[in-house]
Scaffold this motif. Sequence first.
Motif, PDB file in Angstrom:
ATOM      1  N   GLY A 274       0.807  -1.212   0.000  1.00 43.46           N
ATOM      2  CA  GLY A 274       0.000   0.000   0.000  1.00 43.46           C
ATOM      3  C   GLY A 274       0.841   1.263   0.000  1.00 43.46           C
ATOM      4  N   GLY A 275       2.100   1.154  -0.387  1.00 53.67           N
ATOM      5  CA  GLY A 275       2.950   2.329  -0.507  1.00 53.67           C
ATOM      6  C   GLY A 275       3.781   2.644   0.721  1.00 53.67           C
ATOM      7  N   GLY A 276       3.535   1.981   1.816  1.00 52.42           N
ATOM      8  CA  GLY A 276       4.322   2.234   3.022  1.00 52.42           C
ATOM      9  C   GLY A 276       4.862   0.930   3.558  1.00 52.42           C
ATOM     10  N   PRO A 277       5.505   0.988   4.694  1.00 52.90           N
ATOM     11  CA  PRO A 277       6.043  -0.241   5.276  1.00 52.90           C
ATOM     12  C   PRO A 277       4.927  -1.145   5.809  1.00 52.90           C
ATOM     13  CG  PRO A 277       6.356   1.583   6.789  1.00 52.90           C
ATOM     14  CD  PRO A 277       5.788   2.161   5.513  1.00 52.90           C
ATOM     15  N   ALA A 278       5.189  -2.430   5.865  1.00 54.25           N
ATOM     16  CA  ALA A 278       4.228  -3.371   6.439  1.00 54.25           C
ATOM     17  C   ALA A 278       4.028  -3.074   7.922  1.00 54.25           C
ATOM     18  CB  ALA A 278       4.712  -4.802   6.253  1.00 54.25           C
ATOM     19  N   MET A 279       5.097  -2.598   8.569  1.00 57.47           N
ATOM     20  CA  MET A 279       5.044  -2.241   9.987  1.00 57.47           C
ATOM     21  C   MET A 279       5.731  -0.886  10.151  1.00 57.47           C
ATOM     22  SD  MET A 279       4.130  -3.137  13.075  1.00 57.47           S
ATOM     23  CE  MET A 279       3.866  -4.886  13.133  1.00 57.47           C
ATOM     24  N   ARG A 280       5.004   0.064  10.691  1.00 60.12           N
ATOM     25  CA  ARG A 280       5.560   1.398  10.947  1.00 60.12           C
ATOM     26  C   ARG A 280       5.992   1.461  12.402  1.00 60.12           C
ATOM     27  NH1 ARG A 280       3.030   6.050  12.950  1.00 60.12           N
ATOM     28  NH2 ARG A 280       4.243   7.906  12.513  1.00 60.12           N
ATOM     29  N   TYR A 281       7.236   1.865  12.628  1.00 59.69           N
ATOM     30  CA  TYR A 281       7.769   1.954  13.984  1.00 59.69           C
ATOM     31  C   TYR A 281       8.005   3.399  14.377  1.00 59.69           C
ATOM     32  CZ  TYR A 281       8.646  -3.053  14.183  1.00 59.69           C
ATOM     33  OH  TYR A 281       8.504  -4.409  14.206  1.00 59.69           O
ATOM     34  N   THR A 282       7.610   3.723  15.615  1.00 63.91           N
ATOM     35  CA  THR A 282       7.927   5.019  16.198  1.00 63.91           C
ATOM     36  C   THR A 282       8.760   4.790  17.450  1.00 63.91           C
ATOM     37  OG1 THR A 282       5.840   5.049  17.411  1.00 63.91           O
ATOM     38  CG2 THR A 282       5.886   6.202  15.305  1.00 63.91           C
ATOM     39  N   HIS A 283       9.638   5.755  17.718  1.00 62.04           N
ATOM     40  CA  HIS A 283      10.501   5.691  18.893  1.00 62.04           C
ATOM     41  C   HIS A 283       9.682   6.098  20.117  1.00 62.04           C
ATOM     42  CE1 HIS A 283      14.448   7.141  20.960  1.00 62.04           C
ATOM     43  NE2 HIS A 283      14.158   5.888  21.269  1.00 62.04           N
TER      44      HIS A 283
ATOM     45  N   VAL B 193      10.710   6.052  12.786  1.00 64.79           N
ATOM     46  CA  VAL B 193      12.111   5.661  12.577  1.00 64.79           C
ATOM     47  C   VAL B 193      12.362   5.043  11.213  1.00 64.79           C
ATOM     48  CG1 VAL B 193      12.518   5.406  15.046  1.00 64.79           C
ATOM     49  CG2 VAL B 193      11.900   3.398  13.694  1.00 64.79           C
ATOM     50  N   GLY B 194      11.300   4.755  10.454  1.00 66.48           N
ATOM     51  CA  GLY B 194      11.509   4.119   9.157  1.00 66.48           C
ATOM     52  C   GLY B 194      12.263   2.813   9.328  1.00 66.48           C
ATOM     53  N   THR B 195      13.387   2.694   8.652  1.00 67.79           N
ATOM     54  CA  THR B 195      14.237   1.503   8.809  1.00 67.79           C
ATOM     55  C   THR B 195      15.571   1.867   9.455  1.00 67.79           C
ATOM     56  OG1 THR B 195      15.041   1.746   6.554  1.00 67.79           O
ATOM     57  CG2 THR B 195      13.177   0.248   6.878  1.00 67.79           C
ATOM     58  N   SER B 196      15.599   2.978  10.152  1.00 75.87           N
ATOM     59  CA  SER B 196      16.836   3.424  10.801  1.00 75.87           C
ATOM     60  C   SER B 196      17.172   2.569  12.014  1.00 75.87           C
ATOM     61  CB  SER B 196      16.695   4.879  11.272  1.00 75.87           C
ATOM     62  OG  SER B 196      16.482   5.732  10.196  1.00 75.87           O
TER      63      SER B 196
ATOM     64  N   GLY C 267      12.711  -2.855  22.991  1.00 74.08           N
ATOM     65  CA  GLY C 267      11.796  -2.118  23.857  1.00 74.08           C
ATOM     66  C   GLY C 267      11.657  -0.647  23.521  1.00 74.08           C
ATOM     67  N   ASP C 268      12.486  -0.141  22.588  1.00 74.04           N
ATOM     68  CA  ASP C 268      12.455   1.286  22.252  1.00 74.04           C
ATOM     69  C   ASP C 268      11.377   1.654  21.248  1.00 74.04           C
ATOM     70  OD1 ASP C 268      14.637   1.655  23.897  1.00 74.04           O
ATOM     71  OD2 ASP C 268      16.084   1.879  22.259  1.00 74.04           O
ATOM     72  N   LEU C 269      10.830   0.665  20.549  1.00 75.95           N
ATOM     73  CA  LEU C 269       9.939   0.953  19.433  1.00 75.95           C
ATOM     74  C   LEU C 269       8.499   0.543  19.708  1.00 75.95           C
ATOM     75  CD1 LEU C 269      12.209  -0.313  16.540  1.00 75.95           C
ATOM     76  CD2 LEU C 269      11.953   2.027  17.381  1.00 75.95           C
ATOM     77  N   LYS C 270       7.602   1.319  19.149  1.00 76.99           N
ATOM     78  CA  LYS C 270       6.183   0.977  19.152  1.00 76.99           C
ATOM     79  C   LYS C 270       5.808   0.721  17.705  1.00 76.99           C
ATOM     80  CE  LYS C 270       1.645   2.664  20.274  1.00 76.99           C
ATOM     81  NZ  LYS C 270       0.821   3.838  20.167  1.00 76.99           N
TER      82      LYS C 270
END
Length: 163
Positions: free
Chosen positions: A112-121, A128-131, A144-147
């Motif tokens: 759908g144009g974005g990541p399968a899983m979006r992560y936030t710090h 965070v994208g893939t950083s 434990g840092d990501l949601k």
Amino acid sequence: MPKRADLSDTFCPVGRSAELLGDRAVLLILRDLFFGRRRFEEIVANTGLGPQIVSARFKLLIEQVVVERHAYRERPPRYEYRLTAKGRDLFDVLYAMRNWAERWAYEEGETGGGPAMRYTHRACGADVGTSTVCPGCGEPLRYGDLKGEPSPALKAEQAAKSG
């Protein structure tokens, strides 16, 4: 099918880690543990693996001190599984696999144009994208840092499995 070579006594670190992590079931179980699923039934349902396979892999993960079993009910006895420090250290490995897949494993537009899983710090709320280092605050990203927030496509897939 030819018998797989035992790499548990090789001096090659990739070979040694492949002995445990070269199993798809182990990777899916670890993924679920990283997402906070701890109960056997949840992991069986979410991974699509059979209970015998999950049971055998949990036995291996416990023997390798990657996971510990903890009782949460006495009668009937029920257990949950928690990552040890050794298991939590596998976060970087699975996160790297996820990042590789987000870049290379999907066809154009499949997610759908974005990541399968979006992560936030969790600490600063930055996407965070893939950083591996938070682009918002510069902190290294660890267990434990990501949601995580699944994409609509991934949510639909998960709903179909549980429904």
